[in-house]
Motif scaffolding. Structure first.
Motif, short mmCIF file in Angstrom:
data_model
loop_
_atom_site.label_atom_id
_atom_site.label_comp_id
_atom_site.label_asym_id
_atom_site.label_seq_id
_atom_site.Cartn_x
_atom_site.Cartn_y
_atom_site.Cartn_z
N ALA A 158 70.32 22.91 34.55
CA ALA A 158 71.27 22.99 33.46
C ALA A 158 72.34 24.01 33.82
O ALA A 158 72.08 24.97 34.55
CB ALA A 158 70.55 23.41 32.17
N ALA A 169 74.10 16.56 34.76
CA ALA A 169 73.84 16.90 33.38
C ALA A 169 75.18 17.09 32.65
O ALA A 169 76.14 17.53 33.27
CB ALA A 169 73.00 18.17 33.29
N PRO A 170 75.28 16.77 31.37
CA PRO A 170 74.20 16.24 30.53
C PRO A 170 73.88 14.78 30.83
O PRO A 170 74.78 14.00 31.09
CB PRO A 170 74.76 16.40 29.11
CG PRO A 170 76.24 16.30 29.29
CD PRO A 170 76.54 16.95 30.61
N ASN A 175 67.75 10.65 22.59
CA ASN A 175 67.55 12.07 22.31
C ASN A 175 66.76 12.24 21.03
O ASN A 175 67.19 11.84 19.95
CB ASN A 175 68.92 12.75 22.18
CG ASN A 175 68.83 14.26 22.30
OD1 ASN A 175 67.92 14.87 21.77
ND2 ASN A 175 69.79 14.86 22.98
N ILE A 204 73.76 12.48 23.46
CA ILE A 204 74.01 13.87 23.84
C ILE A 204 74.56 14.63 22.63
O ILE A 204 75.54 14.20 22.01
CB ILE A 204 75.01 13.95 25.01
CG1 ILE A 204 74.44 13.26 26.24
CG2 ILE A 204 75.37 15.41 25.32
CD1 ILE A 204 75.43 13.07 27.36
N ARG A 206 76.71 17.43 21.10
CA ARG A 206 77.89 18.17 21.53
C ARG A 206 78.41 19.02 20.38
O ARG A 206 78.35 18.61 19.22
CB ARG A 206 78.99 17.22 22.01
CG ARG A 206 78.59 16.37 23.21
CD ARG A 206 79.73 15.49 23.70
NE ARG A 206 79.31 14.60 24.79
CZ ARG A 206 79.26 14.95 26.07
NH1 ARG A 206 79.60 16.18 26.43
NH2 ARG A 206 78.88 14.07 26.98
N LEU A 220 73.88 19.31 24.81
CA LEU A 220 72.43 19.31 25.04
C LEU A 220 72.00 17.87 25.23
O LEU A 220 72.23 17.03 24.36
CB LEU A 220 71.69 19.93 23.86
CG LEU A 220 70.15 19.84 23.93
CD1 LEU A 220 69.61 20.95 24.81
CD2 LEU A 220 69.53 19.91 22.55
N ASP A 221 71.37 17.56 26.39
CA ASP A 221 70.92 16.18 26.61
C ASP A 221 69.46 16.02 26.21
O ASP A 221 68.79 16.97 25.81
CB ASP A 221 71.18 15.73 28.04
CG ASP A 221 70.37 16.49 29.09
OD1 ASP A 221 69.36 17.14 28.72
OD2 ASP A 221 70.74 16.45 30.27
N ASN A 225 68.57 19.93 28.84
CA ASN A 225 69.60 20.65 29.60
C ASN A 225 70.72 21.11 28.68
O ASN A 225 71.25 20.32 27.90
CB ASN A 225 70.20 19.74 30.67
CG ASN A 225 69.22 19.40 31.78
OD1 ASN A 225 68.51 20.27 32.26
ND2 ASN A 225 69.18 18.14 32.17
#
Length: 231
Positions: A158, A169-170, A175, A204, A206, A220-221, A225
């Motif tokens: 990350a 990444a991401p 998720n 993801i 954001r 954040l995935d 990460n």
């Protein structure tokens, strides 16, 4: 006043056996692809503990002529396929799968231990709940520590700085983090004032956050990460 219906034995066996098969099978697949030692040790414990519990469940069911499923459901098969085809290491994907599986298992076994309609299975559920909760505590502790060490335990670390790029990444994917969990993970990665979090069509999270006195974009995935400087 009508009494609530008891939790049916066949429903419990179906869900319990399928869940435990998944935990064992996913751990067997993951063992060779896991990099983090604590995650690898957990996978081995799942194979040992759940394998023994499955055998006990089959014995109880067999004595009462109750059918035990031998195949996983579609979701579990899909998750196993994802582990099999994923590039090494798969630590974060495996950990998240085990977190979800154990949350479901604890809920299932606690419900049957309280309202089950079969005395032997009810006792089995009662005796198994403490072990499941121990496993759940273990995987939650692993989850809270491994994402902090992703830069040293993963080949696609990350990114937590604004002047470094990471094409891996991401990563897009389904998720399962809630908004509160996403915010917490971003804060754990060293950011403050996390705001405006939204999940895009790639799964993801954001938003905006502050680090070193600067307001920057963060993401954040599904693997956990945390990436800074992304739009």
């Amino acid at each position: 006043m009508f009494a609530l219906p008891a939790f049916a034995a066949d429903e419990f066996i179906d869900k319990a056996a399928a869940g435990r098969m998944f935990e064992v099978d996913s751990s067997k697949i993951a063992e060779g692809k896991i990099q983090n030692r604590s995650v690898k040790d957990f996978a081995q414990k799942m194979i040992d503990d759940h394998g023994a519990a499955n055998a006990k469940l089959e014995t109880i069911a067999g004595k009462q002529k109750l059918k035990v499923p031998t195949e996983l459901n579609a979701k579990h098969r899909s998750d196993l396929e994802a582990l099999q085809t994923a590039k090494d290491p798969i630590d974060k994907s495996y950990v998240q799968m085990q977190r979800d599986a154990h949350a479901d298992a604890v809920k299932l076994f606690e419900s049957y231990a309280k309202d089950g309609d079969n005395a032997q299975l009810k006792t089995f559920a009662q005796e198994t709940v403490p072990t499941l909760k121990m496993h759940q505590e273990m995987i939650e502790k692993i989850a809270s520590t491994t994402h902090d060490t992703s830069s040293t335990s993963s080949t696609t670390p990350a990114v937590t700085t604004t002047d470094t790029a990471n094409p891996a990444a991401p990563a897009p994917g389904a998720n399962s983090f809630t908004e509160d969990q996403a915010k917490s993970r971003i804060q754990d990665a060293g950011f403050s004032e996390v705001s405006a979090l939204t999940k895009d069509d790639q799964g993801i999270w954001r938003g905006q956050a502050t680090k070193d006195g600067k307001k920057i974009a963060v993401a954040l995935d599904y693997q956990g990460n945390v990436v800074a400087g992304t739009n």
